[in-house]
Design an enzyme around this catalytic site. Structure first.
Site, PDB file in Angstrom:
ATOM      1  N   LEU A 173       6.899   9.220   6.336  1.00 32.49           N
ATOM      2  CA  LEU A 173       8.265   8.747   6.579  1.00 32.49           C
ATOM      3  C   LEU A 173       8.236   7.346   7.179  1.00 32.49           C
ATOM      4  O   LEU A 173       7.216   6.914   7.711  1.00 32.49           O
ATOM      5  CB  LEU A 173       8.966   9.741   7.517  1.00 32.49           C
ATOM      6  N   LYS A 214      -4.039   2.775  14.351  1.00 33.30           N
ATOM      7  CA  LYS A 214      -3.233   2.161  13.289  1.00 33.30           C
ATOM      8  C   LYS A 214      -2.431   0.969  13.832  1.00 33.30           C
ATOM      9  O   LYS A 214      -2.304  -0.072  13.176  1.00 33.30           O
ATOM     10  CB  LYS A 214      -2.301   3.236  12.699  1.00 33.30           C
TER      11      LYS A 214
END
Ligand code: NAD
EC number: 1.1.1.31
Length: 335
Positions: free
Chosen positions: A104, A207
């Site tokens: 998402l 990340k």
């Protein structure tokens, strides 16, 4: 590992809602003996990732997909008739999936999807959230899921849409070692480098660091090519020099922001597809927020965040790949 996944008797399958097409219903029942995978979010990244998952697990698993955009989910199921069918809602996937993937846009979308599905999750199901979101949201969602007796890892990815299509993504996994091991065989269908980083949230931490570097690098490369152009250097020649010199990076040799240098990258397709500039702006915001929480000085990260905020708000750049920062800069630097 795959054989150890819970198998359910056909009689235990919940009935399909009326929204299912006859064909999809038929497929769902015919694969009732197989463990079920779920995939929520079939965007630029989710679609090709789920396609690799479907391709490599068609014999062993059925796959339920869902996206806000019903037409995309229908297109996916039509392209993978052997194993995939459309679920009428995210909750319907949670009620049936043994392993459930989410891909998402941002933390608020993950929060709303997990708040919706958490009550429906099967005991012992594994959730794998591949979205890039902040560490605090990732750890909070992990608490909700674990409180219901299910499992979860954060597994954000690096590599872009090209690697998602080729199945060569890098996954940064946060969660228990056992849950990371359960996720691994599935992640291997979509990626080639899988790193277990530590507890829930640490995949997102890795990340965020990666994308802050990428964001800074793309601004730097765009500045170099704009300056080079204004100094009379041909971009192709400058690129050859950079790629055999110390200025080389992924942004010069693989994902160059100058149109025409690398074929098949967004820059060579009017900056269409790829990693949206709004998403990069979001990720730079995650980095600056994480830096202020940990009192880490990030001078270049903070400067690059301002650049992406401005580019993302430009009418001509909206919806385009983040490498459009070069076009924006080149236009500003035009003599
Ligand atoms: P995207 O906007 O293309 O796709 C998101 C998808 O989620 C859309 O199809 C949207 O309809 C769907 N969606 C949104 N809310 C939903 C909901 N409540 N229920 C069901 N579906 C919903 O984004 P993307 O480029 O695929 O990126 C997804 C994530 O991956 C982001 O967190 C991004 O930062 C990260 N990422 C993207 C890239 C890239 O190159 N695009 C690379 C690495 C990581």
């Amino acid at each position: 590992m795959l054989a150890a996944l819970p198998r359910r008797a056909a009689s235990a399958m919940p009935s399909c809602a009326s929204a299912f097409s006859a064909a999809a219903r038929c497929r769902a029942y015919s694969s009732a003996a197989k463990p079920t995978l779920g995939f929520i979010g079939l965007g630029q990244m989710g679609y090709p990732m789920a396609a690799n998952l479907a391709r490599h697990t068609a014999q062993t698993h059925s796959l339920l997909v869902h996206d806000h955009d019903a037409a995309t989910a229908a297109r996916f199921a039509a392209a993978h008739p052997q194993s995939a069918s459309v679920a009428e809602s995210a909750r319907a996937i949670a009620e049936r999936a043994d392993v459930l993937f989410t891909m998402l846009p941002a933390g608020k979308h993950c929060r709303s999807v997990y708040a919706d599905i958490v009550e429906g999750l099967r005991h012992d199901a594994l959730c794998v959230d591949c979205s890039t979101i902040d560490v605090a949201t990732a750890t909070e969602i992990a608490k909700w899921v674990k409180a219901k007796g299910a499992k979860i890892v954060d597994a954000p990815v690096s590599g872009g849409t090209g690697a998602a299509t080729a199945g060569t993504l890098t996954f940064m996994v946060g969660g228990t070692a056992a849950d990371a091991d359960t996720a691994r065989p599935f992640l291997e269908k979509m990626g080639k480098n899988i790193y277990h980083c530590g507890a829930n949230g640490t995949g997102q931490a890795a990340k965020i660091c990666n994308n802050m570097m990428l964001g800074i690098c793309m601004v730097g490369v765009s500045e170099a090519f704009t300056l080079g152009k204004n100094l009379g250097l041909a971009p192709t020649l400058l690129n050859q020099i950079l790629n055999t010199s110390s200025g080389r990076s992924w942004c010069t040799d693989t994902y160059n922001p100058v149109p025409g240098i690398n074929p098949n990258v967004p820059a060579s397709k009017s900056y269409a597809g790829g990693f949206g500039v709004a998403l990069m702006s979001k990720d730079m915001g995650l980095a600056t927020a994480a830096a202020s929480q940990t009192q880490t000085p990030i001078v270049l990260g903070a400067a690059a965040e301002q650049v992406y905020k401005r580019v993302a708000a430009e009418k001509d750049c909206k919806g385009k790949d983040f490498s459009v920062v070069y076009q924006w800069m080149a236009a500003a630097g035009e003599k």
